[in-house]
Structures are given as C-alpha cells and as structure tokens.
Design an enzyme around this catalytic site. Structure first.
Site, PDB file in Angstrom:
ATOM      1  N   GLY A   1       0.818  -1.201   0.000  1.00  0.00           N
ATOM      2  CA  GLY A   1       0.000   0.000   0.000  1.00  0.00           C
ATOM      3  C   GLY A   1       0.854   1.254   0.000  1.00  0.00           C
ATOM      4  N   GLY A   2       0.421   2.237   0.821  1.00  0.00           N
ATOM      5  CA  GLY A   2       1.145   3.497   0.889  1.00  0.00           C
ATOM      6  C   GLY A   2       2.575   3.340   1.340  1.00  0.00           C
TER       7      GLY A   2
ATOM      8  N   GLY B   1      21.612   9.501 -32.864  1.00  0.00           N
ATOM      9  CA  GLY B   1      21.212  10.271 -31.699  1.00  0.00           C
ATOM     10  C   GLY B   1      21.711   9.676 -30.401  1.00  0.00           C
ATOM     11  N   ALA B   2      21.905   8.351 -30.371  1.00  0.00           N
ATOM     12  CA  ALA B   2      22.393   7.711 -29.143  1.00  0.00           C
ATOM     13  C   ALA B   2      23.797   8.191 -28.809  1.00  0.00           C
ATOM     14  CB  ALA B   2      22.370   6.196 -29.303  1.00  0.00           C
TER      15      ALA B   2
END
Length: 529
Positions: A184-185, A419-420
């Site tokens: 949970g939290g 681009g890498a």
C-alpha cells in the site's frame, strides 16, 4: 491501568537508586520486545528482528536509540490494553565505518510493524535529525502498512514520511531495505529514496496485494509473483539490488554507504589505493572485438580499468543493455554508465534510458564524477518503443546529462551511432573530456545503412548490386568513419591506446576535481516525464 504500568506501580522507589533500578527494568522490557515466542515466530519466517538487523548494519556498539520508551495513545478496538514500548519501530543513529548513519527499523513482532501516529512521529523525528545532521538515512522496512485501528491518523503519518523523503532527496543519501512486507502506501517511501534493496523469498512490495488483485481482475498470483524481490529487480525496476539473505544484503548496504558522501556538501570518501594509477591494461586490446557486430562483456572492460577490478553495479538485473555502476579510480569514487553489447547489442531503449538518467542525476546530486563508455548502435527501433514514448524517455537521459555539473568524461570504446551517440554524453552536450579508442566508429549510422541511403540509385543501376554496395560501403567508411575523423574535427579530444585508459582517466579526473560549473538561476527545471 495497562499491564506495563501495573508492573511498576508497586515499586515506589524511595530514592534515585530505586528510580534507576526501575529505569533499568523498563529498558530491558523495551529491548526484549514482545517476548520469546514473537521472536521465534519472526525467525521461523526466515527473518531477523529489528535490533538484530541494526546490529548487522551499524558498527558494533555504535547504535544510539531515540525514543525507545515511546508508546501509542490510541484507544478503541482493544488498543488501550496494548501499549508496548517502541510502538513497533526502532529509531536512532550509529556509525558505518566510523561515519554517522541514521536508521529506523520496523519491528514486525509489534502490531505487524504497522504504522500508527506514535510510530510515524518517531520516524519523522529521525528523518528530521538525519537531514539536520547531514548524514545518510537507512530504513529497514518490515511492516504491514497503516495501522487500521488508528484510521486516517496513520495515513497522515505516511504523508509526513513522503514529504521528508522529498525534502531529503539530493541532500542526503536515502537507502530503503525491504526485509518483509511493504504494501500500500508504505511502498511509496522506498520509491522516493535513492536505492532499494530486497531479499528473495521474504520481502515483497506492492500497492494492492494478491487478494485485491484476485477480487478486481480475477488474476491468481502469489505474493512473490506479484511483488517479490526478483520481480522488482528484473521486471519493474523498483529494486536496485537483490540478495538471498539478510546478512549479505545488509553487508552490501554497508559497502554502498562506503562509496557515498554523507551529504551533498561533502565529497565522496576517498580510500588509499594500492592499484597503480599508471597500470597498463593490455588485456583490453583483446577484450573488445574489432568487428562491431560481435558482442562482448563491457563489465570486463570496466573491471580492467577501475581500482582492483571492483565495482558495485546498480540495477544489475533490469535494463541489462546498459550498465550503471559505482567504482573507484585511484581511490576516488566515480559513477560509470556504459552500453552492454551482450544485451540487445547495447542499444538504448525506454528502460535503459530511465535507468541511466536516474543514475546520472544521483551522481550529479552527490558530486560523483561520471564516466561514460560508449558502444551504442542507436536507439531500439519498433512500434512498441515509439508508442511507449521512447522520445520522452530518451529525453530523460539527455536532460540528465545536460543538467549535470560534475566532472564528465566520455570514452568511445567501439561504435557510437546517431542520436544515441549525442545522448550518451557527447562533447556537444557538455562532456568535459571525450576520448576514443583506435577502433572507434562515430557516425550518423552504420556504413551499410548509410550506403543504402546515399547510393541507393547507384546500387540499383549496377550490374552487380552486391559488389557495388560493398565497394561503396568501404568508400564511405574510409572517408567518414575512419577512427580519426571525429578527432580531426575536434569532436573528441584524443584517440588513446586502450592499454593506457586507466592512466588517462585518472589524470583527467584529477584535473577536473576542482571543476566549478554555474547553472542558470532557477527554482528547478522541468525534466521530461
């Protein structure tokens, strides 16, 4: 009157000696916890108690506890009759290799380690103390979430933890160790910290457990199958480190702490180094094949370069096409980002971009120089990658590098395409020094692909298209992809002998140690998400 209060009501000490005797008994009860049976049950689950874990984490005899006598003040649902000391969490500070470290550890034997108002207040206090003292914070998580009997008050306690995690981010190192349930939290605090450790079979993290999953979706799954250590280490990327037992796990937490500064105002600790700075590594000439399509293990390259071949790899089992590791060069800590040709040929994809981006951000926050080793054919193509947001995720890595002000050195080991190449800390985005080995290929794309685009018509008209293509590929390589093309144009600072890599890097880092880079005045940037 509670059981504990009744036990001491009859003492009526007449002087300070009597009061000290009373205090001794109360402390003994607080240290003992809920009793032998609860401890045996914890051990039967394959888990240590909170205090046993703290003893393994910290230097012997260094732990100083804070608020050991704290008790909750909740009522209803029988809570007023159960008010154990510590309220299910042990908090305090000690040392790891002589340096101060703050810690809190859930005690699963008390209320299942569930968080209530007093429990949360203790954690808030120790987090505030860690931030004020400028020392790392380690949380040993083994709790069943919010204490249901205390309702929304318990939930508010989590809010205070999350706020402090965020305030401490980039200020002090925060390490979460999952040693039991974290549901949970409770799972969000570890997610906000710098590193998450888990232990196989005994630790699990999830927002909703198997019962809820079954009720809502009809899916059948075990606790470990849903949120076990290997799931988070290999699939989700939530866990950075995973081990088979608590002893090994906590020993590795100590080792990680030895590599990290106490806070963002101090440099990482340096150790004495017996590995010669000028040590040559001729083995590097044989580790990396000249053929760009042949895989090899980049980890072995890193081991040849760093002190004594020792490195601590982060997220070793997730996004394996990129390596993120902490190591030392001449005793100084350095963060290493490297493509791994053994996995997906070392391409950048969504997960690799996220993994490397967060690691670069961490290193920059804590003044750890960054060394980037490139052997990257580009970004992974495909519909799934594009629809999954490779543009957005790849931009995270680009942003992290461009924003980093620590010393940055990049080394092209073999190929660096498209681009890498730019994203992996090229000179154009701010790398302080850029080097390459003699077999480097830096280009927009591989020669085969480039020739097919540039000479498409010429190849199509040829009587022997394959022979023509091969000749044109060779021509393209000789003109635009030879090892000195980028150096001739000032895009890399030098082409170096691989065997001398260690010496070159150590000398370069020594020069950059006094680097100061002023960033534009701003509250904060808006990085891609």
């Amino acid at each position: 009157m509670t059981t504990t209060t009744a036990a001491f009501a009859s003492l009526e000490p007449a002087d300070l000696h009597g009061r000290v005797a009373e205090l001794r008994q109360i402390r003994e009860q607080a240290l003992a916890g809920p009793g032998r049976k609860a401890t045996e049950a914890q051990h039967a689950r394959g888990k240590l108690t909170a205090r046993e874990r703290i003893d393994l984490l910290l230097d012997a005899g260094s732990f100083q506890e804070v608020e050991p006598l704290r008790r909750h003040r909740a009522s209803g649902f029988g809570m007023e009759a159960k008010r154990p000391y510590t309220d299910g969490v042990v908090t305090g500070w000690g040392t790891v290799e002589g340096r101060t470290v703050f810690v809190y550890a859930h005690d699963f034997r008390i209320f299942g380690g569930a968080l209530g108002e007093a429990h949360a207040a203790k954690i808030h206090k120790i987090m505030d103390m860690a931030i004020a003292a400028g020392a790392p914070l380690v949380s040993l998580n083994d709790g069943a979430g919010a204490r249901i009997q205390e309702g929304v008050t318990a939930l508010a306690g989590y809010g205070g933890i999350f706020r402090r995690n965020t305030q401490a981010s980039g200020v002090i190192p925060q390490i979460s160790v999952i040693l039991g349930p974290c549901a949970g939290g409770a799972a969000y605090s570890p997610a906000l910290t710098d590193f998450v450790f888990m232990v196989r079979d005994t630790s699990q993290m999830f927002i909703t457990g198997p019962d809820v999953v079954r009720a809502v979706t009809g899916e059948e799954i075990t606790h470990n199958g849903l949120g076990g250590a290997d799931v988070h280490a290999q699939t989700s990327g939530v866990a950075h480190f995973v081990y088979d037992d608590e002893e090994t796990c906590l020993a590795e937490v100590r080792y990680l702490l030895s590599l990290l500064p106490s806070n963002n105002r101090q440099p990482p600790p340096r150790t004495a180094c017996t590995d010669p700075a000028a040590r040559r590594s001729p083995a590097l000439l044989d580790l990396v094949p000249a053929d760009g399509n042949r895989p090899y293990d980049m980890t072995r390259v890193i081991e040849e370069i760093v002190d004594d071949g020792e490195l601590m790899e982060v997220h070793e089992h997730w996004a394996r096409n990129i390596i993120c590791a902490l190591a030392r060069l001449d005793g100084h800590v350095v963060g290493i980002v490297a493509n791994q040709p053994q996995a997906l040929a070392g391409v950048l994809d969504i997960e690799a971009s996220e993994k490397a981006a967060r690691f670069v951000q961490f290193c920059d926050a804590f003044s750890i120089p960054i060394l980037t080793l490139l052997d990257v054919p580009g970004f992974l193509p495909g519909v799934d990658q594009e629809h999954g947001g490779i543009i957005r995720h790849g931009a995270k890595l680009l942003y992290a590098y461009c924003n980093a002000s620590v010393p940055r050195i990049s080394l092209v080991v073999r190929k660096a395409y498209g681009g890498a190449y730019i994203v992996m800390d090229s000179q154009s985005i701010g790398a302080d020094l850029t080097y390459a080995w003699p077999a480097n290929e830096i280009a927009v794309m591989g020669a085969d692909g480039a020739a097919n685009v540039i000479f498409r018509r010429q190849i199509a008209r040829s009587e022997d298209p394959e022979a023509t293509r091969a000749e044109l590929v060779k021509e393209y390589k000789s003109e635009l992809m030879h090892p000195y093309y980028a150096a001739e144009r000032g895009l890399i600072d030098d082409v170096i002998d691989p065997a001398a890599t260690r010496e070159v890097l150590i000398k370069s880092l020594s020069m950059l140690r006094t680097k100061h880079a002023a960033l534009p005045s701003r509250k904060h940037g808006n990085p891609p998400q």
